[in-house]
Design a protein around this motif. Structure first.
Motif, short mmCIF file in Angstrom:
data_model
loop_
_atom_site.label_atom_id
_atom_site.label_comp_id
_atom_site.label_asym_id
_atom_site.label_seq_id
_atom_site.Cartn_x
_atom_site.Cartn_y
_atom_site.Cartn_z
N THR A 184 0.84 -1.21 0.00
CA THR A 184 0.00 0.00 0.00
C THR A 184 0.87 1.25 0.00
O THR A 184 0.51 2.26 -0.62
CB THR A 184 -0.94 0.02 1.23
OG1 THR A 184 -0.16 -0.08 2.43
CG2 THR A 184 -1.94 -1.12 1.16
N CYS A 189 -2.05 3.32 -2.04
CA CYS A 189 -3.45 2.90 -2.16
C CYS A 189 -3.97 2.42 -0.81
O CYS A 189 -3.20 2.08 0.10
CB CYS A 189 -3.59 1.80 -3.21
SG CYS A 189 -2.83 0.21 -2.75
N ARG A 190 -5.28 2.37 -0.69
CA ARG A 190 -5.91 1.82 0.51
C ARG A 190 -5.82 0.29 0.47
O ARG A 190 -5.57 -0.30 -0.59
CB ARG A 190 -7.36 2.28 0.62
CG ARG A 190 -7.49 3.79 0.82
CD ARG A 190 -8.93 4.22 1.03
NE ARG A 190 -9.03 5.66 1.13
CZ ARG A 190 -8.88 6.34 2.26
NH1 ARG A 190 -8.61 5.71 3.38
NH2 ARG A 190 -8.99 7.66 2.27
N ASN A 191 -6.05 -0.33 1.61
CA ASN A 191 -5.86 -1.77 1.72
C ASN A 191 -6.66 -2.55 0.68
O ASN A 191 -6.14 -3.47 0.05
CB ASN A 191 -6.23 -2.25 3.13
CG ASN A 191 -5.29 -1.73 4.19
OD1 ASN A 191 -4.31 -1.04 3.91
ND2 ASN A 191 -5.58 -2.06 5.44
N GLU A 193 -7.63 -1.79 -2.20
CA GLU A 193 -7.21 -1.60 -3.58
C GLU A 193 -6.08 -2.54 -3.99
O GLU A 193 -5.72 -2.59 -5.17
CB GLU A 193 -6.79 -0.14 -3.79
CG GLU A 193 -7.95 0.83 -3.66
CD GLU A 193 -7.50 2.28 -3.74
OE1 GLU A 193 -8.01 2.99 -4.65
OE2 GLU A 193 -6.68 2.71 -2.92
N THR A 237 -10.59 -4.57 5.88
CA THR A 237 -10.14 -3.20 6.16
C THR A 237 -9.97 -2.43 4.86
O THR A 237 -9.07 -1.61 4.72
CB THR A 237 -8.80 -3.23 6.93
OG1 THR A 237 -7.80 -3.88 6.12
CG2 THR A 237 -8.93 -3.99 8.24
N ALA A 239 -11.21 0.08 3.35
CA ALA A 239 -11.14 1.54 3.30
C ALA A 239 -10.00 2.12 4.13
O ALA A 239 -9.80 3.32 4.14
CB ALA A 239 -12.47 2.13 3.78
N ASN A 240 -9.26 1.26 4.82
CA ASN A 240 -8.21 1.74 5.73
C ASN A 240 -6.94 2.14 4.99
O ASN A 240 -6.59 1.58 3.96
CB ASN A 240 -7.84 0.64 6.74
CG ASN A 240 -8.92 0.43 7.78
OD1 ASN A 240 -10.05 0.88 7.62
ND2 ASN A 240 -8.58 -0.29 8.83
N THR A 241 -6.25 3.12 5.57
CA THR A 241 -4.90 3.49 5.14
C THR A 241 -3.93 2.81 6.09
O THR A 241 -4.01 3.00 7.31
CB THR A 241 -4.70 5.01 5.20
OG1 THR A 241 -5.59 5.64 4.28
CG2 THR A 241 -3.27 5.40 4.85
N SER A 242 -3.03 1.99 5.57
CA SER A 242 -2.09 1.28 6.44
C SER A 242 -1.19 2.28 7.16
O SER A 242 -0.97 3.40 6.70
CB SER A 242 -1.24 0.30 5.63
OG SER A 242 -0.26 0.99 4.87
#
Length: 284
Positions: A184, A189-191, A193, A237, A239-242
């Motif tokens: 990511t 990218c978000r998880n 993706e 997850t 929509a999450n940003t790592s």
């Protein structure tokens, strides 16, 4: 009522959440910061609950219980000046991503080091901590005798459990982090993706295969399931940003050295090559 004083370094989202649970159990929690100031935070849950958290500043007193929740790369700088203040029977509770953060700043042999492995989720905005997930949290140090204070803490920490094989639990979490976090960060990218059915997912498969190769050499019964678990977490997850991508976007040092870097160092000791992880680490 517990009388132990806990000192905290790293009053970010997870450190503050952990401190709130110690406070709920009746412990005194004091924060150690560069500014030497007390901190006030507010926890917010998705169901609307809120909780104020006040953390008074620590003085120069001795330290018997220390919660380490700084970024793994900041551990040495944060811990080094505290070593002379550690009591001979001190206990350190490590709440960090990755593995090996204490290797470069070894603590005295008499100090007990415990590790927390959690899938809780929280993020910070200004002075608010947004709690998005309260899942299982494992605590242990490789032994079978929990510290006495754990009994007081268990009722106030949802999902907290004693784990005798904490190192394996750390590896299970690191395995997934070593797939999702750097990819990511690389692709910004978000998880979710990563699950593109093409190049990114192919890279996931390569990284996961190498993780399983290494860990099957460490654990003969390793289930070889890193790819499936990584896909499941990326989906759950989506929509999450790592944390690694968040560090890259903020211009901060990442924890790559303690995630993929730790894998590579362990592989080198075993004479194994992990070319996909080596290439990704170089790119980042």
């Amino acid at each position: 009522m517990p009388a132990d004083i806990w000192h905290l370094i790293g009053a970010g989202s997870m450190g503050t959440l952990a401190a709130s649970r110690l406070l709920a159990a009746g412990f005194d929690v004091r924060v150690i910061s560069r500014q030497g100031r007390s901190l006030q935070r507010r926890l917010r849950w998705a169901d609307g609950r809120q909780q104020g958290v006040t953390l008074p500043a620590a003085g120069d007193e001795s330290i018997r219980r220390l919660l380490v929740a700084v970024k793994a790369g900041d551990t040495r700088l944060a811990l080094q000046p505290l070593l002379p203040r550690l009591c001979s029977d001190a206990q350190i509770l490590r709440l960090q991503n990755g593995m090996g953060s204490l290797d470069e700043e070894p603590v005295p042999a008499s100090v007990r080091v415990l590790h927390l492995v959690t899938t809780d989720g929280a993020w910070r905005s200004a002075e608010d901590i947004h709690v998005v997930a309260e899942n299982d949290t494992l605590i242990g140090d490789g032994g079978d005798i929990p510290p006495r204070w754990l009994a007081d803490l268990l009722p106030h920490w949802p999902g907290l459990k004693w784990c005798q094989d904490i190192e394996r639990a750390q590896w299970q979490k690191l395995a997934v982090n070593a797939v999702i976090n750097p990819l990511t960060a690389l692709h910004r990218c978000r998880n979710g993706e990563l699950l593109d059915g093409a190049e990114r997912e192919q890279k996931m498969a390569q990284l996961a295969s190498e993780v399983d190769k290494l860990l099957s050499a460490c654990y003969p019964d390793w289930p070889m399931d890193t790819l499936q678990r990584s896909r499941d977490i990326a989906r759950q997850t989506a929509a999450n940003t790592s944390s690694m991508l968040a560090d890259v976007l903020a211009g901060r040092e990442t924890e790559l050295h303690f995630i993929n870097g730790y894998l590579l160092r362990r592989a080198q000791r075993l004479g194994l090559a992990l070319p996909a992880h080596q290439s990704l680490t170089c790119q980042l």
